[in-house]
Design an enzyme around this catalytic site. Structure first.
Site, PDB file in Angstrom:
ATOM      1  N   ASP A 186      -8.412  -2.666  -7.190  1.00 13.54           N
ATOM      2  CA  ASP A 186      -7.847  -2.474  -5.852  1.00 13.54           C
ATOM      3  C   ASP A 186      -8.895  -1.932  -4.873  1.00 13.54           C
ATOM      4  O   ASP A 186      -9.490  -0.874  -5.097  1.00 13.54           O
ATOM      5  CB  ASP A 186      -6.659  -1.510  -5.952  1.00 13.54           C
ATOM      6  CG  ASP A 186      -5.968  -1.311  -4.636  1.00 13.54           C
ATOM      7  OD1 ASP A 186      -6.443  -0.461  -3.847  1.00 13.54           O
ATOM      8  OD2 ASP A 186      -4.965  -1.998  -4.369  1.00 13.54           O
ATOM      9  N   SER A 208       0.829  -1.203   0.000  1.00 12.33           N
ATOM     10  CA  SER A 208       0.000   0.000   0.000  1.00 12.33           C
ATOM     11  C   SER A 208       0.871   1.264   0.000  1.00 12.33           C
ATOM     12  O   SER A 208       1.704   1.430  -0.895  1.00 12.33           O
ATOM     13  CB  SER A 208      -0.976  -0.041   1.186  1.00 12.33           C
ATOM     14  OG  SER A 208      -1.971   0.942   1.055  1.00 12.33           O
ATOM     15  N   HIS A 248      -6.571  -5.904  -1.737  1.00 15.09           N
ATOM     16  CA  HIS A 248      -5.560  -4.853  -1.617  1.00 15.09           C
ATOM     17  C   HIS A 248      -4.195  -5.528  -1.483  1.00 15.09           C
ATOM     18  O   HIS A 248      -3.720  -6.122  -2.445  1.00 15.09           O
ATOM     19  CB  HIS A 248      -5.906  -3.937  -0.436  1.00 15.09           C
ATOM     20  CG  HIS A 248      -5.110  -2.668  -0.372  1.00 15.09           C
ATOM     21  ND1 HIS A 248      -4.865  -1.874  -1.477  1.00 15.09           N
ATOM     22  CD2 HIS A 248      -4.483  -2.046   0.668  1.00 15.09           C
ATOM     23  CE1 HIS A 248      -4.144  -0.818  -1.107  1.00 15.09           C
ATOM     24  NE2 HIS A 248      -3.889  -0.910   0.177  1.00 15.09           N
TER      25      HIS A 248
END
Length: 419
Positions: free
Chosen positions: A296, A200, A363
């Site tokens: 995502d 991330s 994610h």
């Protein structure tokens, strides 16, 4: 028993945070890092087995004397699980993610959380997926020195300034530097193999710091970088605006990042554009692997359909559970996937780079055991994520690049569903 109690404490802590989100009713999708980031973290922790060993937090003593401090001035920290056997001289650095703060208010708020202060960081973390020390869970990196560097600066380990009036320290670049000095002193300078990874906001940090990492180590060391869920796109949101661009512009402005960004990029693009990885990845000299879901979850929640772009809540059900989307909403996501594929086109032309874009609604995939390496993990061309990353890192296969067909063709996904 201590590991079980620590694990329970972590989950309870995350659950409390999620409960607080529900109660607060804030519609500020970006201001407070507890929103989507905490919800995703909690969903991922729910998938973790309680028996996972816990790795203690180490604070970097003396970092404050070099100005390398978290947003609130506390010491930065990391978790290290030592390598053994054939992996004793190999090092994996995982940069933690957790969003960004993009204005004064959100950075002040962030000081009161684990993402802005080591006072609130968990004293131990479970190491799973790419951080696991078990060969059956992490076949290629299980016996490496594995480190998770905690994230507490709010700008993907970038920035070198401060806000005197509010006692806010924007020192991500200095944290990066003192952490690397610490790891080199612990034996990384003798590494024969090294991998810089991140998830991330940490995946973006891996992109930002990849070539710097290469320069820290001897030319004889095999060095590569991995970005997991770090391919944040400069996309149009459901209202026709640019929510993530606005957010990134705030990060760049509040932390004065202009001087810290790639000059190769800033020579021809504005500073905000140079915080977007799509404008950076093709210029990275060090071998890089991009791992991303085509749909995502974080970007759907916070870039494509944040509350500010969807005040009527038309997208609320769809962005929480893709099975509740109508055909036009799915088409909007397909256009986002197309943008993702185009964004990695030039990057993928390099033989040294790797790519794994699967058509899932998720994610981060490297630290989740179920998506990294398990019996039923997601697959692309018959390969799980861990197998593809290993094939690429160790040069076991040529041209390790895979882009999935569009949704709904992939039946191996572990999609995130938000309640």
């Amino acid at each position: 028993m201590r590991s079980l109690l620590l694990w329970v404490a972590v989950v309870v802590c995350l659950l409390c945070s999620v409960a607080a989100v529900v109660q607060s009713g804030s519609s500020d999708g970006f201001g407070k890092p507890r929103d989507t980031d905490t919800a995703i973290s909690f969903l991922e922790y729910k998938l973790m087995a309680p028996s996972v060993p816990m790795v203690p937090l180490t604070l970097i003593q003396g970092a404050d004397s070099k100005g390398a401090v978290c947003l609130d001035g506390t010491l930065p920290g990391y978790h290290l699980d030592r390598g053994f056997g054939s992996g004793a001289n190999s090092w994996l650095i995982q940069l933690e993610g957790g969003g960004w703060c993009n204005n004064h208010r959100s950075c002040v708020y962030r000081k009161t959380s684990r993402r802005g202060s080591s006072k609130f960081m968990e004293k131990a973390l479970a190491f799973t997926g790419i951080l696991s020390n078990k060969p059956e869970e992490n076949p290629d990196f299980f016996n490496w020195n594995r480190i998770k560097l905690r994230y507490c600066d709010g700008a993907s380990f970038s920035g070198d300034s401060q806000d005197e009036s509010s006692q806010l320290f924007y020192r991500g670049q200095r944290i990066w530097q003192v952490a690397m000095e610490e790891f080199l002193s612990l034996g990384m300078k003798q590494a024969n193999q090294a991998l810089l990874s991140g998830c991330s906001a940490g995946g973006l940090a891996s992109i930002l710091h990849c070539d710097e990492f290469r320069e820290l180590l001897p030319s004889s060391t095999k060095v590569k970088c991995l970005s997991d869920a770090g391919m944040f796109l400069d996309a149009v949101d459901v209202s026709g605006g640019h929510s993530l661009r606005n957010m990134f512009q705030g990060v760049v402005t509040v932390q004065n990042l202009q001087k810290d960004l790639s000059s190769t990029c800033t020579n021809h693009l504005d500073p905000t554009s140079c915080f977007f990885p799509q404008n950076l990845v093709s210029d990275i000299k060090t071998p890089m692997f991009l791992l991303n879901t085509a749909y995502d979850s974080w970007q759907i929640q916070e870039s494509l359909a944040p509350p500010t772009a969807d005040p009527g809540g038309i997208w609320k059900a769809c962005k929480s559970d893709h099975s509740r989307c109508n055909s036009s909403q799915i088409q909007f996501f397909q256009e986002f996937r197309t943008q993702m594929v185009l964004a990695v086109n030039s990057f993928s032309n390099s033989d040294q780079n790797g790519l794994y874009i699967n058509s899932c609604f998720a994610h981060c995939q490297t630290e989740r055991q179920d998506t990294w390496f398990a019996q039923d993990s997601p697959q692309l061309n018959g390969k799980r994520v861990a197998e593809s990353v290993g094939d690429w890192y160790f040069d076991r296969a040529k041209n390790v690049k895979a882009i999935d067909c569009p949704y709904p063709c992939d039946t191996t996904c572990h999609n995130l569903i938000f309640e």
